[in-house]
Scaffold this active site. Sequence first.
Site, PDB file in Angstrom:
ATOM      1  N   CYS A   1     109.257  -7.387   0.767  1.00 25.93           N
ATOM      2  CA  CYS A   1     109.575  -8.175   1.962  1.00 25.93           C
ATOM      3  C   CYS A   1     108.931  -9.552   1.904  1.00 25.93           C
ATOM      4  O   CYS A   1     107.715  -9.674   1.746  1.00 25.93           O
ATOM      5  CB  CYS A   1     109.111  -7.432   3.215  1.00 25.93           C
ATOM      6  SG  CYS A   1     109.452  -8.336   4.745  1.00 25.93           S
TER       7      CYS A   1
ATOM      8  N   ARG B   1     106.490 -11.093   5.561  1.00 30.28           N
ATOM      9  CA  ARG B   1     105.308 -10.367   6.017  1.00 30.28           C
ATOM     10  C   ARG B   1     104.305 -11.212   6.805  1.00 30.28           C
ATOM     11  O   ARG B   1     103.328 -10.679   7.338  1.00 30.28           O
ATOM     12  CB  ARG B   1     104.610  -9.718   4.825  1.00 30.28           C
ATOM     13  CG  ARG B   1     105.298  -8.461   4.350  1.00 30.28           C
ATOM     14  CD  ARG B   1     104.626  -7.879   3.124  1.00 30.28           C
ATOM     15  NE  ARG B   1     105.107  -8.481   1.893  1.00 30.28           N
ATOM     16  CZ  ARG B   1     104.536  -8.310   0.715  1.00 30.28           C
ATOM     17  NH1 ARG B   1     103.430  -7.587   0.622  1.00 30.28           N
ATOM     18  NH2 ARG B   1     105.048  -8.870  -0.359  1.00 30.28           N
TER      19      ARG B   1
ATOM     20  N   GLU C   1     120.581 -13.032   2.431  1.00 29.50           N
ATOM     21  CA  GLU C   1     120.889 -11.597   2.431  1.00 29.50           C
ATOM     22  C   GLU C   1     122.357 -11.364   2.776  1.00 29.50           C
ATOM     23  O   GLU C   1     122.992 -10.441   2.251  1.00 29.50           O
ATOM     24  CB  GLU C   1     119.989 -10.868   3.430  1.00 29.50           C
ATOM     25  CG  GLU C   1     118.519 -10.886   3.095  1.00 29.50           C
ATOM     26  CD  GLU C   1     117.700 -10.191   4.168  1.00 29.50           C
ATOM     27  OE1 GLU C   1     117.602  -8.949   4.127  1.00 29.50           O
ATOM     28  OE2 GLU C   1     117.169 -10.889   5.051  1.00 29.50           O
TER      29      GLU C   1
ATOM     30  N   TRP D   1     114.173  -9.974  10.990  1.00 29.98           N
ATOM     31  CA  TRP D   1     115.418 -10.711  11.172  1.00 29.98           C
ATOM     32  C   TRP D   1     115.940 -11.110   9.808  1.00 29.98           C
ATOM     33  O   TRP D   1     115.245 -11.022   8.793  1.00 29.98           O
ATOM     34  CB  TRP D   1     115.223 -11.945  12.058  1.00 29.98           C
ATOM     35  CG  TRP D   1     114.076 -12.827  11.655  1.00 29.98           C
ATOM     36  CD1 TRP D   1     114.012 -13.675  10.589  1.00 29.98           C
ATOM     37  CD2 TRP D   1     112.804 -12.922  12.308  1.00 29.98           C
ATOM     38  NE1 TRP D   1     112.804 -14.306  10.531  1.00 29.98           N
ATOM     39  CE2 TRP D   1     112.043 -13.869  11.585  1.00 29.98           C
ATOM     40  CE3 TRP D   1     112.260 -12.325  13.440  1.00 29.98           C
ATOM     41  CZ2 TRP D   1     110.736 -14.214  11.957  1.00 29.98           C
ATOM     42  CZ3 TRP D   1     110.966 -12.664  13.803  1.00 29.98           C
ATOM     43  CH2 TRP D   1     110.227 -13.597  13.079  1.00 29.98           C
TER      44      TRP D   1
END
Length: 349
Positions: A52, A55, A229, A224
Amino acid sequence: MRRFHQEQPAAGAPEERLRAVLDEIGRTGTYVHTPAELAYGARLAWRNAARCIGRLYWRSLVVRDLRHLSSADDVAAECFEHLRLAGNGGRIRPVISVFAPDRPGRPAPRILNQQLVRYAGHHVDGAVVGDPAGAALTARARDLGWKCAEDRFEVLPLLVQERPGERPSWYEVPEDAALEVPLTHPEHDWFAELGLRWYAVPAISDMALEIGGVRYPTAPFNGWYMGTEIGARNLADAERYDMLATVAGRLGLDTSHDRTLWRDRALVELNLAVLHSFQEAGVTMADHHTESHRFLKHVAQEARLGRPTPADWSWIVPPVSGGLTPVYHRYYDPVDASLRPAFVAREPW
């Protein structure tokens, strides 16, 4: 437990709590986290998530303690409330909803969807209409009695299985829970004619949350979206919506050979449309350049606190213009698969 007490000084020394936990494990085979332990454990799992890039915000995770719920009806209802709370009228909030844990001889319910909102994939005349990644779950939902319209962007029902071997229950996602954004382009009016859209809250629902040896198999969580992506993967990948050739054709690009870089040019315009559309709709979304700088801020903050930041380089570097982002030009602390708390692959029944 020691990490919790170390990072939460107000909780005091850990010895008394550890004795109580060990006694409870000896009597029952497991133990129950306090609400404070659960909340901090969930946030640490986000901090430890090596794939991720977002973070920096781990402390802001809203933790919903729903451990008292285990029926399929209750799980579904609270998942839809999760989507409403996380969607927040477009100002997306990071949220996790933690349902009942697995206990010795008593496995807890599972959500069968990869995400709380995902689009169906319908096999029609030898092709897939919609999202091929949703085809398997679409077929299962139809076998369970779901009636679908075979649209390109049809939200899948939520499938919840209470016990091993039991027939799953399915639930239509309410319209007010599935916030979606129609996609347009800031310069090309024809883009709207493509009929593309995407949902606003990427809530992962097929991973288990593990804290101190206790596993919560139903703990959907979301941050979010980062624009790439959607624009560089969900809509662009050949095994997903595969939109690059269509966009290139509308742009009038020469697609006769790879050296024209038509895919690259179409990809940038597709990603620009995604960022533009979410901004116009007032829905939170990060771009890959800004999020890369924020991730390095997180790395620096953790280093000042004497903590490593494990990161999977192949996931941290964006799929568009990776070399133009600062996260590309460095190495990271190695990933430790045993690091806990963590979001882990959920074991089958």
